[in-house]
Motif scaffolding. Structure first.
Motif, PDB file in Angstrom:
ATOM      1  N   PRO A   1     106.931   1.263  53.468  1.00  0.00           N
ATOM      2  CA  PRO A   1     108.135   2.086  53.317  1.00  0.00           C
ATOM      3  C   PRO A   1     107.827   3.500  52.822  1.00  0.00           C
ATOM      4  CG  PRO A   1     108.510  -0.104  52.416  1.00  0.00           C
ATOM      5  CD  PRO A   1     107.042   0.000  52.704  1.00  0.00           C
ATOM      6  N   ALA A   2     106.818   3.636  51.965  1.00  0.00           N
ATOM      7  CA  ALA A   2     106.442   4.965  51.478  1.00  0.00           C
ATOM      8  C   ALA A   2     105.846   5.800  52.602  1.00  0.00           C
ATOM      9  CB  ALA A   2     105.449   4.841  50.326  1.00  0.00           C
ATOM     10  N   GLN A   3     105.040   5.178  53.466  1.00  0.00           N
ATOM     11  CA  GLN A   3     104.493   5.885  54.623  1.00  0.00           C
ATOM     12  C   GLN A   3     105.613   6.398  55.528  1.00  0.00           C
ATOM     13  OE1 GLN A   3     101.329   3.801  56.761  1.00  0.00           O
ATOM     14  NE2 GLN A   3     100.944   2.541  54.971  1.00  0.00           N
ATOM     15  N   GLU A   4     106.602   5.530  55.762  1.00  0.00           N
ATOM     16  CA  GLU A   4     107.715   5.931  56.622  1.00  0.00           C
ATOM     17  C   GLU A   4     108.480   7.106  56.031  1.00  0.00           C
ATOM     18  OE1 GLU A   4     109.833   2.140  57.098  1.00  0.00           O
ATOM     19  OE2 GLU A   4     109.295   2.244  59.224  1.00  0.00           O
ATOM     20  N   ILE A   5     108.713   7.071  54.720  1.00  0.00           N
ATOM     21  CA  ILE A   5     109.433   8.168  54.064  1.00  0.00           C
ATOM     22  C   ILE A   5     108.645   9.463  54.188  1.00  0.00           C
ATOM     23  CG2 ILE A   5     110.159   9.044  51.805  1.00  0.00           C
ATOM     24  CD1 ILE A   5     110.926   6.137  51.103  1.00  0.00           C
ATOM     25  N   ALA A   6     107.337   9.402  53.929  1.00  0.00           N
ATOM     26  CA  ALA A   6     106.507  10.599  54.039  1.00  0.00           C
ATOM     27  C   ALA A   6     106.524  11.152  55.457  1.00  0.00           C
ATOM     28  CB  ALA A   6     105.073  10.279  53.614  1.00  0.00           C
ATOM     29  N   GLU A   7     106.446  10.261  56.455  1.00  0.00           N
ATOM     30  CA  GLU A   7     106.431  10.723  57.841  1.00  0.00           C
ATOM     31  C   GLU A   7     107.759  11.367  58.237  1.00  0.00           C
ATOM     32  OE1 GLU A   7     105.411   9.167  62.377  1.00  0.00           O
ATOM     33  OE2 GLU A   7     105.186   7.809  60.667  1.00  0.00           O
ATOM     34  N   VAL A   8     108.867  10.783  57.792  1.00  0.00           N
ATOM     35  CA  VAL A   8     110.174  11.367  58.110  1.00  0.00           C
ATOM     36  C   VAL A   8     110.300  12.751  57.487  1.00  0.00           C
ATOM     37  CG1 VAL A   8     112.660  11.180  57.703  1.00  0.00           C
ATOM     38  CG2 VAL A   8     111.369   9.176  58.451  1.00  0.00           C
ATOM     39  N   ILE A   9     109.909  12.891  56.220  1.00  0.00           N
ATOM     40  CA  ILE A   9     109.999  14.191  55.552  1.00  0.00           C
ATOM     41  C   ILE A   9     109.111  15.211  56.252  1.00  0.00           C
ATOM     42  CG2 ILE A   9     109.547  15.453  53.416  1.00  0.00           C
ATOM     43  CD1 ILE A   9     110.215  12.875  51.891  1.00  0.00           C
ATOM     44  N   ALA A  10     107.855  14.829  56.537  1.00  0.00           N
ATOM     45  CA  ALA A  10     106.913  15.771  57.144  1.00  0.00           C
ATOM     46  C   ALA A  10     107.357  16.166  58.547  1.00  0.00           C
ATOM     47  CB  ALA A  10     105.517  15.156  57.187  1.00  0.00           C
ATOM     48  N   ARG A  11     107.701  15.182  59.366  1.00  0.00           N
ATOM     49  CA  ARG A  11     108.079  15.503  60.747  1.00  0.00           C
ATOM     50  C   ARG A  11     109.366  16.328  60.785  1.00  0.00           C
ATOM     51  NH1 ARG A  11     106.767  12.226  66.029  1.00  0.00           N
ATOM     52  NH2 ARG A  11     107.757  13.598  67.546  1.00  0.00           N
ATOM     53  N   THR A  12     110.326  15.965  59.953  1.00  0.00           N
ATOM     54  CA  THR A  12     111.570  16.731  59.907  1.00  0.00           C
ATOM     55  C   THR A  12     111.297  18.165  59.482  1.00  0.00           C
ATOM     56  OG1 THR A  12     112.835  14.736  59.353  1.00  0.00           O
ATOM     57  CG2 THR A  12     113.874  16.854  58.903  1.00  0.00           C
ATOM     58  N   GLY A  13     110.462  18.333  58.456  1.00  0.00           N
ATOM     59  CA  GLY A  13     110.151  19.678  57.994  1.00  0.00           C
ATOM     60  C   GLY A  13     109.522  20.543  59.071  1.00  0.00           C
ATOM     61  N   ILE A  14     108.615  19.962  59.854  1.00  0.00           N
ATOM     62  CA  ILE A  14     107.948  20.709  60.929  1.00  0.00           C
ATOM     63  C   ILE A  14     108.925  21.017  62.054  1.00  0.00           C
ATOM     64  CG2 ILE A  14     106.126  20.611  62.670  1.00  0.00           C
ATOM     65  CD1 ILE A  14     104.608  18.740  60.668  1.00  0.00           C
ATOM     66  N   GLU A  15     109.684  20.009  62.477  1.00  0.00           N
ATOM     67  CA  GLU A  15     110.580  20.195  63.614  1.00  0.00           C
ATOM     68  C   GLU A  15     111.701  21.181  63.311  1.00  0.00           C
ATOM     69  OE1 GLU A  15     109.996  15.880  65.856  1.00  0.00           O
ATOM     70  OE2 GLU A  15     111.829  16.255  64.689  1.00  0.00           O
ATOM     71  N   VAL A  16     112.274  21.111  62.124  1.00  0.00           N
ATOM     72  CA  VAL A  16     113.338  22.054  61.774  1.00  0.00           C
ATOM     73  C   VAL A  16     112.796  23.479  61.741  1.00  0.00           C
ATOM     74  CG1 VAL A  16     114.929  22.776  59.946  1.00  0.00           C
ATOM     75  CG2 VAL A  16     114.724  20.351  60.537  1.00  0.00           C
ATOM     76  N   LEU A  17     111.613  23.650  61.201  1.00  0.00           N
ATOM     77  CA  LEU A  17     111.025  24.987  61.145  1.00  0.00           C
ATOM     78  C   LEU A  17     110.790  25.544  62.545  1.00  0.00           C
ATOM     79  CD1 LEU A  17     109.792  27.140  59.144  1.00  0.00           C
ATOM     80  CD2 LEU A  17     107.575  26.119  59.707  1.00  0.00           C
ATOM     81  N   LEU A  18     110.235  24.729  63.444  1.00  0.00           N
ATOM     82  CA  LEU A  18     109.967  25.198  64.802  1.00  0.00           C
ATOM     83  C   LEU A  18     111.254  25.431  65.589  1.00  0.00           C
ATOM     84  CD1 LEU A  18     106.903  22.973  65.809  1.00  0.00           C
ATOM     85  CD2 LEU A  18     106.923  25.260  64.795  1.00  0.00           C
ATOM     86  N   ASP A  19     112.275  24.643  65.311  1.00  0.00           N
ATOM     87  CA  ASP A  19     113.565  24.872  65.962  1.00  0.00           C
ATOM     88  C   ASP A  19     114.199  26.189  65.502  1.00  0.00           C
ATOM     89  OD1 ASP A  19     113.439  22.561  67.420  1.00  0.00           O
ATOM     90  OD2 ASP A  19     114.730  21.388  66.098  1.00  0.00           O
ATOM     91  N   ARG A  20     114.101  26.444  64.215  1.00  0.00           N
ATOM     92  CA  ARG A  20     114.745  27.632  63.659  1.00  0.00           C
ATOM     93  C   ARG A  20     113.962  28.910  63.951  1.00  0.00           C
ATOM     94  NH1 ARG A  20     117.922  26.986  59.029  1.00  0.00           N
ATOM     95  NH2 ARG A  20     118.169  29.246  59.198  1.00  0.00           N
ATOM     96  N   LEU A  21     112.626  28.798  63.964  1.00  0.00           N
ATOM     97  CA  LEU A  21     111.760  29.973  64.151  1.00  0.00           C
ATOM     98  C   LEU A  21     110.783  29.690  65.297  1.00  0.00           C
ATOM     99  CD1 LEU A  21     110.969  30.567  60.367  1.00  0.00           C
ATOM    100  CD2 LEU A  21     112.815  31.607  61.701  1.00  0.00           C
ATOM    101  N   PRO A  22     111.259  29.669  66.529  1.00  0.00           N
ATOM    102  CA  PRO A  22     110.437  29.203  67.658  1.00  0.00           C
ATOM    103  C   PRO A  22     109.239  30.085  67.978  1.00  0.00           C
ATOM    104  CG  PRO A  22     112.512  30.104  68.443  1.00  0.00           C
ATOM    105  CD  PRO A  22     112.638  29.994  66.962  1.00  0.00           C
ATOM    106  N   ASP A  23     109.248  31.363  67.578  1.00  0.00           N
ATOM    107  CA  ASP A  23     108.108  32.228  67.903  1.00  0.00           C
ATOM    108  C   ASP A  23     107.209  32.460  66.684  1.00  0.00           C
ATOM    109  OD1 ASP A  23     109.777  33.815  66.383  1.00  0.00           O
ATOM    110  OD2 ASP A  23     109.643  35.586  67.694  1.00  0.00           O
ATOM    111  N   ILE A  24     107.256  31.554  65.739  1.00  0.00           N
ATOM    112  CA  ILE A  24     106.447  31.688  64.529  1.00  0.00           C
ATOM    113  C   ILE A  24     104.968  31.792  64.884  1.00  0.00           C
ATOM    114  CG2 ILE A  24     106.211  29.193  64.190  1.00  0.00           C
ATOM    115  CD1 ILE A  24     106.523  29.684  61.180  1.00  0.00           C
ATOM    116  N   ASP A  25     104.237  32.644  64.170  1.00  0.00           N
ATOM    117  CA  ASP A  25     102.816  32.850  64.443  1.00  0.00           C
ATOM    118  C   ASP A  25     102.124  33.250  63.146  1.00  0.00           C
ATOM    119  OD1 ASP A  25     100.473  32.979  65.820  1.00  0.00           O
ATOM    120  OD2 ASP A  25     100.995  34.721  67.040  1.00  0.00           O
ATOM    121  N   LEU A  26     100.793  33.095  63.128  1.00  0.00           N
ATOM    122  CA  LEU A  26     100.030  33.491  61.944  1.00  0.00           C
ATOM    123  C   LEU A  26     100.085  34.997  61.741  1.00  0.00           C
ATOM    124  CD1 LEU A  26      96.713  31.417  61.945  1.00  0.00           C
ATOM    125  CD2 LEU A  26      98.599  31.266  60.334  1.00  0.00           C
ATOM    126  N   ALA A  27     100.164  35.405  60.477  1.00  0.00           N
ATOM    127  CA  ALA A  27     100.152  36.823  60.138  1.00  0.00           C
ATOM    128  C   ALA A  27      98.762  37.303  59.757  1.00  0.00           C
ATOM    129  CB  ALA A  27     101.121  37.102  58.984  1.00  0.00           C
TER     130      ALA A  27
END
Length: 407
Positions: A345-371
């Motif tokens: 259950p802890a693995q699942e929670i970590a994966e949901v948090i991590a994947r959600t964090g990445i996907e929301v960021l890419l959805d909101r800022l689709p052209d994000i790039d290294l500075a």
């Protein structure tokens, strides 16, 4: 020990793959290392040997009382919070008591609704992104990845949102193993103790309340230590999982498509990070219950073995060509192995948090790039966890979401 490498050697951060090659060449699957204060230990870097150690709790115990070096450890030793002296948290218990406490924690975590969890993670991710999305540039580590997991976990455990920043600071101080490690540990203990007292008087729909409701014969002190373990294991590795995955996706051509045309590579990149750049680099530890042999090394009773998770994932006998994608293979050690592995259950929670964090960021800022150039990115000086000190990025300025548009 002849040829022992200090665990604080900067190459664990700057060039770990080459360091692991040197250790295998010079020492084989079990390498001598020195902890702070030149205290000797063993680093298990062979995949099969790590599997053997984690799968045999009778021979390689989690009971730190067995350590034959306690007479050489000062009271202010900076690694003490991670090694533990006479600790009674779940990660140091054995046999039936360990199974009972693991069940208590797993049951409390398993009751977390995955849909509600994702909603919390999306809302908190959007709030964090709103704070910098109009700027066109930011440090993703300092302003996003280091804040998101602990804020989600705080909500699940029963902490208030306002307590999040202080918990982040304390967790980082303890995990970095520096001069402030004991101070950070003290703050976390105080926060966990206060939360348990609050929930004992007025339980709610949270993980801590469920742990207290099913505590059995465990004391408040024991549950406090288990709560501290959940906080440590749940926040920083997840934050580094997000950061390391974003670094991979922004610097590796194999994942460039996910930044320009959808999220099909997010899950693959997350899995690849757990092989190539796992947040959990080294794990303390196991103690030999008797004299034995491991990887052609003579291990004495009471010797400390540090689990070289990152090194084992790079074992050339297992990964003959590390340049090839693993194709979703999940046989890595990033969540541990054996009876002390991270609860599912802890693995699942970590994966949901991590994947959600990445996907929301890419959805909101689709052209994000290294500075900055990829080679300019630096790792935190922690012997245990591998994560970036910063991840400067640029993107097209975007408007903040109105409260009505958030999940």
């Amino acid at each position: 020990m002849s040829g022992a490498v200090p665990l604080n050697d900067p190459r664990f951060q700057t060039d770990p793959v080459e360091l692991y090659r040197e250790l295998r060449r010079d020492h084989g699957a079990v390498a001598p290392i020195l902890l702070d204060g030149d205290i000797p230990a063993w680093l298990v870097i062979g995949y099969r040997e790590l599997h053997q150690v984690t799968g045999d709790p009778a021979l390689y115990s989690r009971d730190s009382v067995l350590w034959n070096q306690w007479d050489n450890v000062p009271d202010d030793w900076p690694l003490l919070p991670m090694i533990g002296r006479g600790e009674t948290s779940i990660i140091h218990t054995t046999n039936g008591q360990h199974r009972e406490r693991a069940a208590m924690i797993s049951d409390a975590l398993e009751a977390v609704d995955p849909f509600t969890l994702r909603q919390h993670a999306e809302r908190l991710a959007d709030e964090l992104i709103d704070s910098f999305c109009a700027d066109g540039r930011t440090d993703i580590i300092g302003r996003y990845t280091m804040l998101l997991p602990v804020r989600v976990l705080a909500r699940l455990l029963g902490f208030t949102d306002e307590q999040g920043p202080g918990l982040v600071t304390a967790l980082n101080e303890m995990l970095d193993g520096g001069e402030d490690a004991l101070t950070g540990h003290g703050h976390l203990v105080e926060a966990a103790t206060a939360l348990l007292t609050e929930k004992a008087d007025g339980p709610g729909a949270d993980v801590v309340s469920r742990m207290l409701a099913n505590r059995g014969d465990f004391t408040v002190e024991e549950i406090t230590k288990d709560l501290l373990m959940i906080m440590v294991a749940g926040h920083q590795p997840t934050a580094d999982w997000i950061g390391n995955t974003l670094r991979l996706m922004l610097t590796d051509d194999r994942f460039a498509a996910s930044l320009s045309g959808g999220r099909h590579s997010v899950g693959e990149a997350m899995t690849e990070v757990l092989w190539e750049d796992t947040p959990t680099q080294n794990v303390p530890g196991r103690w030999a219950t008797r004299d034995t042999n491991l990887g052609n090394r003579r291990i004495r009773a009471g010797d400390l073995l540090i689990l070289g998770v990152a090194a084992a994932n790079f074992d050339p006998q297992i990964r003959t060509d590390s340049s090839v994608l693993t194709g979703g293979n999940t046989a890595f050690f990033s969540f541990g192995h054996g009876e002390h592995r991270c609860p599912f259950p802890a693995q699942e929670i970590a994966e949901v948090i991590a994947r959600t964090g990445i996907e929301v960021l890419l959805d909101r800022l689709p052209d994000i790039d290294l500075a900055v150039p990829g080679e300019a990115l630096a790792q935190r000086p922690s012997p245990w966890l591998r994560g970036l000190t910063s991840l400067p990025v640029i993107f097209s300025p975007a408007p903040a979401l109105s409260p009505a548009r958030r999940p």
